[in-house]
Design an enzyme around this catalytic site. Structure first.
Site: not given
Ligand code: MG
Length: 305
Positions: A16-17, A207, A209, A240, A249
């Site tokens: 997803r992300d 979460h 990065h 990003c 991520n």
């Molecule tokens: Mg992310």
């Protein structure tokens, strides 16, 4: 390091992300990626998001992806939703675990969904109620928790206040997202500390990065506080959105590689996750930023020449 959690719960967010921030790939490729991940031992996968296809064309086939994957017993699949309509779609599709996102930064929230943080929180209260009504859980993810691309630093008190409102409205847990890669270990310690003071019973997911190279350092800082719930993305999928060409991520196999060597269990088979990262790289057709994908586990040896 005796206070570290014995095990952590990992949510794989690559499908997803990660894919949301890559060039679009086919439905079959998304299904193949999720199926590969489902056999790595990872126990949670954020599979799709139910957003308007105009906003994020990469997720337009969420229903097809969800019906196309193999649902492996022992794996929890979740969906991200931006609003009540998305929640309705996700629950209708059969998800029993959803995440809804709000930005701690008013400017970032307005840029994303054209409303204030407060207005989004009002709707999120309804999303939570709807999820509970359908026997589903709802995590509220507070994005820009360590900084906003428009406003810069976001005060910890503000981030905790946004999270606190969601907790009072019944959120099953709170996620904090370092959307911009601005977190550093002391900032992680500060936010987790204030969150616990204000909302001692709330479950917290983090979460991170790796935009500026502090991703795993931030994980370590959080582990030392006993945090045991993290997001990561296979191969480091997903750039990003605010720094073209930069890393987004943290990579799942890098996180697994580090914490397992510290005696923290993840349930993930590292070699299988590296295999899934190799598959992710093939599917998106670009070199992914994961260093463990490049170098292999620390125990990998080469033949004596
Ligand atoms: Mg992310």
């Amino acid at each position: 390091m005796s206070d570290l959690p014995e095990r952590i719960s990992l949510r794989e967010v690559g499908p997803r992300d990660g894919l949301q921030n890559e060039d679009p790939i086919s439905t079959a490729s998304k299904v193949a990626l999720i199926d590969a991940l489902s056999h790595t031992g990872v126990q949670r996968i954020e599979a799709v998001s139910f957003v308007h296809p105009r906003a994020i064309p990469q997720m337009a086939d969420a229903d097809e992806v969800w019906s196309g994957i193999e649902r492996v017993p022992g794996v929890r699949y979740s969906a991200l939703v931006p609003n009540l309509r998305g929640a309705e779609r996700a629950l209708q599709a059969g998800f029993d675990e959803i995440e809804v996102v709000v930005s701690a930064s008013d400017t970032h929230n307005r840029k994303n969904v054209n409303r204030s943080t407060e207005e989004s929180l009002d709707e999120i209260a309804q999303v939570i109620a709807l999820a509970h009504d359908r026997a589903a859980t709802c995590q509220v993810i507070v994005s820009t928790a360590w900084g906003c691309p428009y406003e810069g630093d976001v005060p910890v008190s503000r981030v905790v206040a946004v999270a606190g409102r969601a907790v009072r409205d019944g959120a099953d847990s709170i996620g904090f997202g370092d959307t911009t890669g601005m977190a550093t270990p002391p900032r992680v310690t500060a936010l987790v500390g204030e969150m616990r003071m204000a909302n001692p019973d709330a479950g917290v997911n983090l979460h991170f990065h790796n935009t500026r190279g502090t991703g795993l350092a931030n994980v370590l800082a959080a582990l030392q506080l006993g945090v045991s719930d993290f997001d990561a993305s296979v191969g480091g999928l997903g750039g990003c959105p605010y720094a073209p060409g930069a890393t987004g991520n943290i990579a799942t196999e890098e996180l697994v590689h580090m914490v397992e060597d510290m005696g923290v269990a993840t349930g993930v088979d590292l070699e299988a996750m590296i295999g899934a990262a190799r598959e992710a790289e093939r599917l998106v057709g670009r070199t992914l930023p994961s260093q463990v994908l490049r170098a292999g586990p620390r125990t990998r040896t080469i033949p004596v020449g």
